[in-house]
Motif scaffolding. Structure first.
Motif, short mmCIF file in Angstrom:
data_model
loop_
_atom_site.label_atom_id
_atom_site.label_comp_id
_atom_site.label_asym_id
_atom_site.label_seq_id
_atom_site.Cartn_x
_atom_site.Cartn_y
_atom_site.Cartn_z
N GLY A 1 -0.20 11.81 2.60
CA GLY A 1 -1.57 11.64 3.07
C GLY A 1 -2.15 10.36 2.51
O GLY A 1 -2.42 10.27 1.30
N ALA A 2 -2.36 9.34 3.39
CA ALA A 2 -2.86 8.04 2.95
C ALA A 2 -4.35 7.89 3.26
O ALA A 2 -4.83 6.77 3.46
CB ALA A 2 -2.06 6.92 3.60
N GLY A 3 -5.07 9.00 3.32
CA GLY A 3 -6.50 8.96 3.56
C GLY A 3 -7.28 8.75 2.28
O GLY A 3 -6.72 8.37 1.23
N ALA A 4 -8.57 9.05 2.33
CA ALA A 4 -9.43 8.84 1.17
C ALA A 4 -8.97 9.65 -0.03
O ALA A 4 -8.95 9.16 -1.17
CB ALA A 4 -10.87 9.19 1.54
N ALA A 5 -8.59 10.91 0.21
CA ALA A 5 -8.14 11.77 -0.89
C ALA A 5 -6.87 11.23 -1.52
O ALA A 5 -6.72 11.23 -2.75
CB ALA A 5 -7.93 13.20 -0.39
N GLY A 6 -5.92 10.77 -0.68
CA GLY A 6 -4.68 10.21 -1.20
C GLY A 6 -4.90 8.95 -2.00
O GLY A 6 -4.27 8.74 -3.05
#
Length: 538
Positions: free
Chosen positions: A65-70
């Motif tokens: 997961g390369a989103g904000a959390a990642g």
């Protein structure tokens, strides 16, 4: 900025000092300085990173997961010494081969190759926006890879203070009973054990250790822990020493086997034992089925030795922990426990000072070898749950109920009694498995193609196992002061029959002849027959 300032300073000096030469030299100098300064810093950065990665003890991890959390997780991990992010994996094809927060993003299809190439130890799933079902499906796929998988909780989970791992809560044995817990508190217990020296054989086992814990509330003067396993004895003695630190109860650990008459007699005499709770036994059905000689030696002869010593010492009470598998047994374990019952009933006829009693348990949830720890382990690993037969049923009780029943039996004992607990209707093991899956926060997967988390697999009955258990040989019952505890009225063997049974059993043990032992059991124990697997071995 440094390159620009140097270029401007060079141009200004050239005009002020009226230097000869092209005016473009300061600009070229600034560009060359910028390129060299930047490239040396980049080279130094990569060199230091390479050295630190090779020498680091941090766990190499992939963030799924390369989103904000990642991105936030990667930034946090860079400051930690526990883990080192290597790269991102994401389902979004537009991010593939893009560098995000200093880490390259790769497609999920490359995970097996990436794990091997970088020596990845863990995958961190950082997509908190996923629905619970999608997250569980992705988690199930990732757990098939040869790495550990951990999940960043969703925002809802974080707000409620739970995560995917904590949602897989341990199931209490009481929740699996499908009946009300039996309250076994009674003033008779304290009266029976207060001020006495109580010896518990098999004190390090599941039942024996719980007996010791509950005895503390009965205020005996001394609890003698008799156990053949050194570590089990150490563990229970350490626990009880802490529990009795503020009391005047003495805890005495004694290492020894119930098969050693001299050792048992010495401990009973030295400690002036008043009551013996005999919980030492081999009880795991499949293991005992293939180790008949040791089972008979421990469960039958060991019980005979301890019961004889109790009679010779003139102690107050002797309580044998038995099992529902002793009623018309199909296994060696059940048969040897039934023989132990017959031996104790026989000794009672010649022991005017000692009151003997037996207690038959159902399956004790949470004890070693029971379905509860097995199912918990199988659920934690993603299943399947193994059940031997879809129609197999058992009576169930909890460890505290079992221990309390033993203590009450000691209080109610009149001589040669067989006590049973009213445990309601027997339950199907497969229903217990389904209930445990639900209570653990998971869903049942009916088939390979159907949705769900955990499957149930039917493995077939094991040697010595039967479809259902019984608590009574006859239907003759009498009441006790407790409504849920009943006294079975069963006809014992004669003294001559028991003596013959013991002589032939000892001869089979001495000659290490399991086939002879099975024939003795078949002739003396009601309901037992030599099973197919034993006949084939003979």
């Amino acid at each position: 900025m440094a390159a620009a300032m140097l270029s401007l300073a060079g141009i200004a000096a050239s005009y002020l000092l009226n230097l000869s030469g092209p005016r473009s030299v300061p600009l070229i100098f600034g560009i060359i300085f910028f390129v060299l300064a930047l490239s040396t810093r980049i080279f130094g950065l990569y060199a230091l990173r390479h050295i630190s990665q090779n020498k680091s003890t941090c766990l190499p991890v992939i963030i799924y997961g390369a989103g904000a959390a990642g991105i936030q997780l990667a930034a946090a991990l860079r400051q930690s010494v526990e883990a080192r992010p290597i790269l991102f994996v994401d389902d979004n094809p537009t991010l593939h081969r893009v560098v995000v927060a200093g880490l390259e993003v790769r497609p999920p299809s490359e995970l097996p190759h990436l794990i091997e190439k970088y020596g990845i130890a863990r995958i961190l799933l950082a997509i908190p926006s996923l629905s619970e079902q999608s997250r569980n499906e992705l988690y199930a796929r990732l757990t098939k890879l040869p790495v550990e998988v951990q999940v960043l909780p969703s925002f809802i989970d974080l707000m409620s203070g739970r995560s995917l791992q904590t949602s897989l809560r341990p199931v209490s044995p009481d929740e699996l009973l499908d009946r009300d817990k039996v309250e076994l508190d009674s003033p008779e217990i304290a009266k029976a054990y207060a001020g006495r020296v109580v010896m518990v054989t098999g004190a390090g086992g599941s039942i024996g250790s719980e007996l010791c814990r509950q005895l503390i509330n009965c205020r005996p003067t001394c609890i003698v822990l008799f156990e053949q396993c050194e570590y089990a004895l150490y563990a229970i003695e350490l626990e009880l020493s802490e529990l009795t630190a503020q009391t005047d109860i003495t805890v005495l650990p004694r290492l020894g086997s119930v098969k050693n008459r001299g050792c048992v007699a010495r401990v009973v005499a030295e400690e002036n034992v008043d009551i013996i709770l005999h919980a030492a036994a081999y009880k795991h059905v499949p293991l005992v089925e293939h180790n008949e000689i040791e089972a008979a030696s421990n469960n039958v002869i060991g019980t005979k030795i301890v019961a004889d010593v109790a009679n010779q010492a003139g102690i107050e009470r002797f309580i044998l922990v038995s099992t529902d598998k002793a009623v018309r047994p199909t296994s060696i374990m059940g048969a040897t426990k039934r023989m132990a019952e017959l031996v104790v009933q026989d000794i009672q006829t010649r022991a005017p000072k000692t009151r003997y009693a037996m207690v038959r348990f159902g399956n004790v949830l949470g004890s070693s070898g029971s379905v509860l720890p097995l199912f918990q382990k199988q659920i934690a690993s993603g299943g399947p749950l193994t059940v031997t037969h879809p129609d197999v049923t058992r009576f169930f009780m909890t460890i505290p109920e079992a221990a309390r029943l033993v203590l009450l039996a000691g209080a109610y004992a009149q001589g040669g009694d067989v006590f049973v607990l009213d445990m309601g209707r027997p339950q199907k093991i497969i229903d217990v498995a389904k209930r445990m899956i639900a209570l653990s926060g998971r869903t049942l997967k009916e088939t390979d193609d159907s949705p769900g988390d955990i499957k149930i697999e039917i493995t077939g009955l094991r040697p010595g196992e039967k479809l259902y258990e019984e608590l009574l040989i006859t239907e003759n019952l009498s009441t006790t002061p407790h409504a849920k505890i009943l006294r079975a009225e069963e006809v014992p063997l004669s003294e001559i029959e028991v003596a013959s049974l013991l002589r032939s059993t000892e001869a089979a043990i001495a000659s290490a002849d399991p086939a002879a032992l099975r024939r003795i059991i078949e002739g003396r124990v009601e309901g037992y027959h030599v099973p197919m697997h034993a006949s084939a071995l003979a």
